[in-house]
Enzyme design. Structure first.
Site, mmCIF file in Angstrom:
data_model
loop_
_atom_site.group_PDB
_atom_site.id
_atom_site.type_symbol
_atom_site.label_atom_id
_atom_site.label_comp_id
_atom_site.label_asym_id
_atom_site.label_seq_id
_atom_site.Cartn_x
_atom_site.Cartn_y
_atom_site.Cartn_z
ATOM 1 N N LYS A 141 -9.385 2.035 -1.867
ATOM 2 C CA LYS A 141 -9.606 1.498 -0.512
ATOM 3 C C LYS A 141 -10.947 1.937 0.085
ATOM 4 O O LYS A 141 -11.252 3.142 0.123
ATOM 5 C CB LYS A 141 -8.451 1.945 0.391
ATOM 6 C CG LYS A 141 -8.467 1.351 1.798
ATOM 7 C CD LYS A 141 -7.178 1.760 2.514
ATOM 8 C CE LYS A 141 -7.052 1.183 3.902
ATOM 9 N NZ LYS A 141 -5.764 1.575 4.531
ATOM 10 N N CYS A 174 -4.839 -3.093 2.888
ATOM 11 C CA CYS A 174 -4.536 -3.030 4.324
ATOM 12 C C CYS A 174 -5.732 -3.328 5.220
ATOM 13 O O CYS A 174 -6.106 -4.470 5.397
ATOM 14 C CB CYS A 174 -3.901 -1.686 4.676
ATOM 15 S SG CYS A 174 -3.155 -1.765 6.325
ATOM 16 N N GLU A 213 0.853 -1.199 0.000
ATOM 17 C CA GLU A 213 0.000 0.000 0.000
ATOM 18 C C GLU A 213 0.888 1.248 0.000
ATOM 19 O O GLU A 213 1.944 1.252 0.642
ATOM 20 C CB GLU A 213 -0.840 -0.031 1.294
ATOM 21 C CG GLU A 213 -1.662 1.213 1.565
ATOM 22 C CD GLU A 213 -2.258 1.227 2.997
ATOM 23 O OE1 GLU A 213 -1.619 0.686 3.938
ATOM 24 O OE2 GLU A 213 -3.366 1.761 3.154
HETATM 25 N N1 CDT Z 1 -2.970 1.285 6.535
HETATM 26 C C1 CDT Z 1 -3.885 0.689 7.318
HETATM 27 O O1 CDT Z 1 -5.027 0.496 6.930
HETATM 28 N N2 CDT Z 1 -3.486 0.333 8.561
HETATM 29 C C2 CDT Z 1 -4.379 -0.215 9.527
HETATM 30 C C3 CDT Z 1 -3.977 0.251 10.877
HETATM 31 C C4 CDT Z 1 -5.147 0.481 11.691
HETATM 32 S S1 CDT Z 1 -4.793 1.319 13.149
HETATM 33 C C5 CDT Z 1 -5.612 2.804 12.962
HETATM 34 C C6 CDT Z 1 -4.459 -1.741 9.524
HETATM 35 O O2 CDT Z 1 -5.574 -2.251 9.616
HETATM 36 O O3 CDT Z 1 -3.435 -2.407 9.475
#
Ligand code: CDT
Length: 306
Positions: free
Chosen positions: A123, A168, A46
């Protein structure tokens, strides 16, 4: 093509001061390694071109927009597309997209082996918050800088394999996987930037976070009888650690390749798409076994109603 040699190109940290051109040089180095190992497809993380900028609070929209790409490919990424085409390798990577109409998305693209974009995903599950949060150890401002994706969870026929993407936080939601599963997806590609610690609970460390990540990916793959490639941006970015944990998962939910470190690292697996068929025709034959008359809440209700 039913058998793909797939590379998961984990990337180590990208600092705030790093230029996109420098990052693309690293991506090309991973691509060259992938070519040596016979890869047909390489998946990057990402927001692969920059540091994970949503950890920085910005008020000036002109400054925010410097983190976004107005076209793809562009001058900085053209060499990556060209090299991928020379090698005959399809690629997928994430970047911040600013559309001609001024909309901001956290986006991933997929190319064919000729370097042409054949799929785009924006996303949908954006984690974090909109305003500066003094209660957190660090910020996660995706909800400030991006709007939720408007393209749904589409699948794309890439040389006779049905591929889908998510990004993600999407991997943690079963709905993400099932919407693609219902289209018969065979390969889900996803990149992530996951902080190694929880900004709201410093006791939650990397071990638990790696487990939750892998649990989400392996269950999504198994329950939809699909291959999955999940690729981290890892390492310490400007003092903030991101976890690794890049994996390739088979349609039975088993990890077949896993990254060892937190730097630039290629993992490779030979993935036979026909392995999806057994699960899709038996325990997860949706047409025979799903009971949609009991699933109404999934789309009619968002939060918990006791
Ligand atoms: N980039 C991303 O989506 N990261 C999230 C972190 C969440 S904490 C606010 C993840 O789900 O890994």
């Amino acid at each position: 093509m039913r058998e793909w040699v797939i590379g998961g190109a984990q990337m180590g940290a990208i600092q705030k001061s790093d230029r996109r051109e420098t990052v693309v040089v690293r991506m090309i180095a991973l691509l060259d390694q992938a070519a040596e190992q016979g890869c047909d497809l390489v998946v990057y993380p990402e927001l692969a071109l920059t540091t994970f900028f949503p950890r920085w609070y910005m008020e000036d929209q002109t400054e925010v927009d410097t983190w976004f790409e107005r076209e793809m490919p562009n001058a900085a990424t053209r060499p990556l597309f060209d090299r991928a085409c020379e090698h005959g390798i399809a690629i997928s990577f994430g970047y911040a997209e600013l559309t001609p109409g001024g909309r901001h998305f956290n986006t991933s693209i997929l190319t064919n082996r000729q370097g042409e974009i054949v799929g785009k995903y924006r996303k949908i599950h954006l984690p974090g918050h909109v305003e500066y949060d003094t209660e957190r150890d660090f910020q996660h401002l995706e909800k400030r800088y991006f709007e939720p994706g408007d393209l749904g969870f589409e699948t794309f026929d890439n040389e006779n394999t049905l591929m889908g993407m998510c990004i993600c936080n999407d991997r943690r939601w079963p709905e993400t996987w099932r919407v693609m599963g219902l289209q018969g997806v065979e390969l889900v590609l996803l990149g992530y930037n996951t902080p190694a610690v929880n900004a709201q609970n410093s006791d939650e460390g990397m071990e638990k976070r790696l487990y939750h990540s892998e649990l989400s990916i392996t269950s999504g793959a198994y329950q939809n009888a699909t291959w999955a490639v999940a690729v981290a941006k890892a390492g310490v970015e400007d003092g903030f650690p991101l976890m690794g944990g890049t994996v390739i998962v088979d349609p039975n939910g088993f990890v077949v390749a896993r990254a060892k470190g937190e730097g630039d690292e290629l993992i490779v697996a030979r993935c036979d798409m026909d392995l999806c068929q057994f699960g899709k025709k038996t325990i997860f034959d949706f047409a025979r076994h799903r009971r949609i008359e009991h699933y109404g809440r999934i789309t009619s209700q968002t939060g918990v109603e006791r």
